[in-house]
Enzyme design. Sequence first.
Site, PDB file in Angstrom:
ATOM      1  CG  HIS A 128      -0.204   0.118   2.538  1.00  0.00           C
ATOM      2  ND1 HIS A 128       0.479  -0.947   3.109  1.00  0.00           N
ATOM      3  CD2 HIS A 128      -0.057   1.171   3.401  1.00  0.00           C
ATOM      4  CE1 HIS A 128       1.000  -0.570   4.254  1.00  0.00           C
ATOM      5  NE2 HIS A 128       0.706   0.712   4.456  1.00  0.00           N
ATOM      6  CG  ASP A 130       1.533   5.291   4.551  1.00  0.00           C
ATOM      7  OD1 ASP A 130       0.998   4.179   4.663  1.00  0.00           O
ATOM      8  OD2 ASP A 130       2.632   5.579   5.078  1.00  0.00           O
ATOM      9  CG  HIS A 278       5.014   1.163   3.009  1.00  0.00           C
ATOM     10  ND1 HIS A 278       4.510   2.323   2.467  1.00  0.00           N
ATOM     11  CD2 HIS A 278       4.410   1.053   4.222  1.00  0.00           C
ATOM     12  CE1 HIS A 278       3.651   2.879   3.287  1.00  0.00           C
ATOM     13  NE2 HIS A 278       3.558   2.118   4.375  1.00  0.00           N
ATOM     14  NE  ARG A 293       2.725   6.862   9.097  1.00  0.00           N
ATOM     15  CZ  ARG A 293       1.602   6.273   8.695  1.00  0.00           C
ATOM     16  NH1 ARG A 293       1.643   5.042   8.196  1.00  0.00           N
ATOM     17  NH2 ARG A 293       0.446   6.900   8.818  1.00  0.00           N
TER      18      ARG A 293
END
Length: 302
Positions: A128, A130, A278, A293
Site C-alpha cells: 500500500h 499511505d 510498502h 511514524r
Amino acid sequence: MTTVRNRVGERRTALGPRVLRRLPSGAESAPYTMFELRPCGPLIGAEIRGVDLRDPVRPEVFTELDRALLEWKVLFFRDQPITSAQHRAFARLWGELEVHPFLAQGEVPEVVRFAKDAATVGVENIWHTDVTWRQEPALGSVLRAVEVPPHGGDTLWADLAAAYDNLPADVQERIEGLSAVHDFAFSFGMTMSPERFTVMREQYPPVEHPVVRTHPATGRKTLFVNEVFTHHIVGLPDHESEALLALLFKQATYPEYQVRFRWEPDSVALWDNRATAHYATNDYHPNMRVMERASILGEQPH
C-alpha cells in the site's frame, strides 16, 4: 521480456530481464560529500552514515539528503536514539506534518504510534501507499523503530516508477489518463461505529487520483494505485476495473523493484510516498513491535 498467459489468453506475468532505471532519463548521479551513502541494491534503498538525527540538520546536509531521497526513494539510518520531538523536527525539514485522524498518537500529535503484539496483530502486511484516500496524500514518511522483535517484522518498499516502466506498452497506453477512486471505508472504516463513520465520511469523502502519477520533483511516471485504498477505476465496468487493478497491484510484488529492511532498535526509515509502496511483514507474533511514524503533507497528484 516474455509474457506468460493463461488458457484464455490473459496475461499472468512476464519473464526475463526487467528495466531497472533508478534516475529520470538524462539524469546522472552525483557524489555525496556530506555523508556516506551505501546502496542496498541497484534500484531502491540506501543507508546513510555520518548523520546524527539528534542534532539540527544543516542546510547543505538537507540538500544532499533530499537529492538522495529522490534518487533512492527510501533512506535508512541506524543507531538514532532520537526523541519524538527530534523525530518530528527531522520530518518537518520536508514540510508540514499531518495529524492522522484514525491512528493512535505518540508523545506529540504529529507522530503516530504502532504497538503490535499477539493481542493487536498488525494488518499492514499488504502492499500500500499511505493515505491515498486524502485529496492531498502524504509526500513521505519517517518511521522509527522503538522496540523490535528478535526475529521478523521487516518492512519492504517497492519502486512504483519501475513498476510502471515494466508494464507492457499496450497497458501503459490503456491506463494513461484514467482515474481511480480511493477510499478509507474498506480499511479504517471497517472498524468504526456507524456514527463515527458518518462523521469521518463527511470529512474524508472518496477522492479520485490518476492511475499514473507524474512525480512533481523528478517527472517520473509512477503507478498510483494500491490494494488497500483504491476501490475502482472510473468509467470501467466492474469486471474490467477489477481485472486491470489486479494486474497493476501485482507490479509491486516483483523482488527486482524492492528493498527489504531489517529493523534494529533506533533504526529510522525515510521514504518518498509519491514513488513507493510498502509492506510490513506480519511474522513476529507474539513478540512486540513498537514503531513511530511522522508523515509529511503532500500535494494533489497529477
